[in-house]
Design a protein around this motif. Structure first.
Motif, PDB file in Angstrom:
ATOM      1  N   ALA A 190       2.538   1.698  -3.399  1.00 40.68           N
ATOM      2  CA  ALA A 190       1.620   1.828  -4.541  1.00 40.68           C
ATOM      3  C   ALA A 190       0.926   3.183  -4.577  1.00 40.68           C
ATOM      4  N   TYR A 196       0.837  -1.199   0.000  1.00 47.19           N
ATOM      5  CA  TYR A 196       0.000   0.000   0.000  1.00 47.19           C
ATOM      6  C   TYR A 196       0.870   1.248   0.000  1.00 47.19           C
ATOM      7  N   PHE A 254      -1.509  -3.641  -6.394  1.00 46.43           N
ATOM      8  CA  PHE A 254      -0.581  -2.743  -5.704  1.00 46.43           C
ATOM      9  C   PHE A 254       0.823  -2.837  -6.317  1.00 46.43           C
TER      10      PHE A 254
END
Length: 288
Positions: A32, A29, A284
C-alpha cells in the motif's frame, strides 16, 4: 499515570500491536505504501524480453555481449504520525476512549513501519504543536513513541489542524507518508491539507465514538465542551434538539468526506467500538 502504570500499559500495547503488524499488516503495508523509487541492484546478461532501455552499454562493450541493469524497489520511507492530543480525544461511551484507540492505531502503524525498514516520527498537536519526535528506526524508538502517547499531557485542549499541516509541510523536507489520526472536530483546514498532500502522501484516519453520532433521550443534561470548558444545559428529550444534532453530525461527516476527496487524501473512519484491524486492512488494500 505513575511510571509503573505507563510501562505496564506500554508493554500491553507492544504485545498486541507488534503481533498485529507482524502477522496481519506486513504484506498490506508493504504494497500500500510504496518506496521512493527504484535503485540499481546489479548487472546481468540480457535475456529475451528484457527492456532494451536498461542495457548497460559500458559492460556490454567490455564483454562484447549484451548486459542489462537490474533495479529493485527502494523501500525505505519516512512515516510520520500526526496525532491529535486535544481535549475531545478523552471521550468514550464504550469500553475504549478515543485516545486509547488513537494510541493503538499509532503503535500498529509504527511497528509496521520499522518492520519494513522505514523510519517513524511523531507530531503531537492540539491548537499548537505540542511535541515533535524526529523520525528514526528501531524498536527502542517505537517504545519511546508509545510511552509519549500514553503519558503525554498537552498544554492546550483546543484543535487546529491547519497549524499541524503547516508544521508538517515545513518541518519534513523530503516526501513522506503521513497518517493523520484525529477526530477532525475542526474546520477551515482544507487549504493547509491540500498543500501538505502535494508535498507528502497524507492518509486521514478519523476516530470517533458511536455516541457522538446520536444524542440519547435522557432528559436535561449539563454538557461540557472538552476543548473550551464551556458548560450548557440541554434538553435531550426534545425531538427537535436531537434531530438538529443528528443533522449537524451528518453534515459534518459529509463535509469531511468532501474535503478529503477534493484534496486527494485517502481516508477511513473508525469507531471506538469497532475492529480497527478490518478498517485498516480495507484501506491498505484500496491503496494497493
Amino acid at each position: 499515570m505513575e511510571t509503573t502504570d505507563i510501562l505496564k500499559r506500554v508493554r500491553q500495547i507492544e504485545i498486541k500491536t507488534r503481533g498485529l503488524s507482524s502477522h496481519i499488516f506486513a504484506g498490506e503495508y508493504h504494497s500500500a505504501f510504496k518506496g521512493r523509487g527504484m535503485m540499481f541492484s546489479e548487472v546481468r546478461e540480457y535475456q529475451y524480453g528484457d527492456d532494451i532501455r536498461n542495457i548497460d552499454w559500458n559492460v556490454t562493450a567490455r564483454f562484447n555481449h549484451p548486459f542489462v541493469k537490474v533495479f529493485e524497489e527502494e523501500r525505505e520511507m519516512t512515516v510520520m504520525l500526526l496525532i491529535d492530543v486535544s481535549g475531545s480525544r478523552e471521550f468514550g461511551s464504550s469500553w475504549r476512549f478515543k485516545k486509547n484507540l488513537i494510541t493503538e492505531i499509532a503503535a500498529v502503524l509504527a511497528f509496521s513501519a520499522i518492520q519494513n525498514n522505514d523510519k517513524a516520527g511523531v507530531i503531537l498537536f492540539s491548537d499548537r504543536i505540542e511535541k515533535f519526535i524526529p523520525p528514526k528506526k528501531g524498536k527502542k524508538h517505537i517504545l519511546h513513541i508509545i510511552r509519549e502517547l500514553i503519558g503525554f499531557t498537552p498544554g492546550q485542549r483546543a484543535t487546529d489542524l491547519s497549524e499541524a499541516f503547516r508544521y508538517l509541510t515545513n518541518a519534513i523536507k523530503k516526501r513522506c507518508t503521513t497518517f493523520v489520526i484525529s477526530d477532525f472536530l475542526d474546520d477551515q483546514f482544507e487549504h493547509a491539507l491540500r498543500i501538505a498532500n502535494q508535498k507528502h502522501d497524507v492518509v486521514a484516519l478519523r476516530v470517533y465514538d458511536a455516541r457522538e453520532a446520536e444524542m440519547p433521550d435522557i432528559g436535561f443534561v449539563k454538557f461540557k465542551d472538552a476543548e473550551t470548558g464551556a458548560l450548557e444545559w440541554i434538553n435531550t428529550s426534545s425531538a427537535k434538539t436531537r434531530e438538529a444534532y443528528s443533522q449537524w453530525w451528518q453534515q459534518n461527516e459529509q463535509q469531511l468526506k468532501t474535503i478529503f476527496s477534493k484534496c486527494g487524501v485517502d481516508h477511513v473512519a473508525i469507531a471506538t467500538d469497532q475492529d480497527y484491524v478490518k478498517a485498516l486492512i480495507s484501506l491498505f488494500k484500496k491503496r494497493s
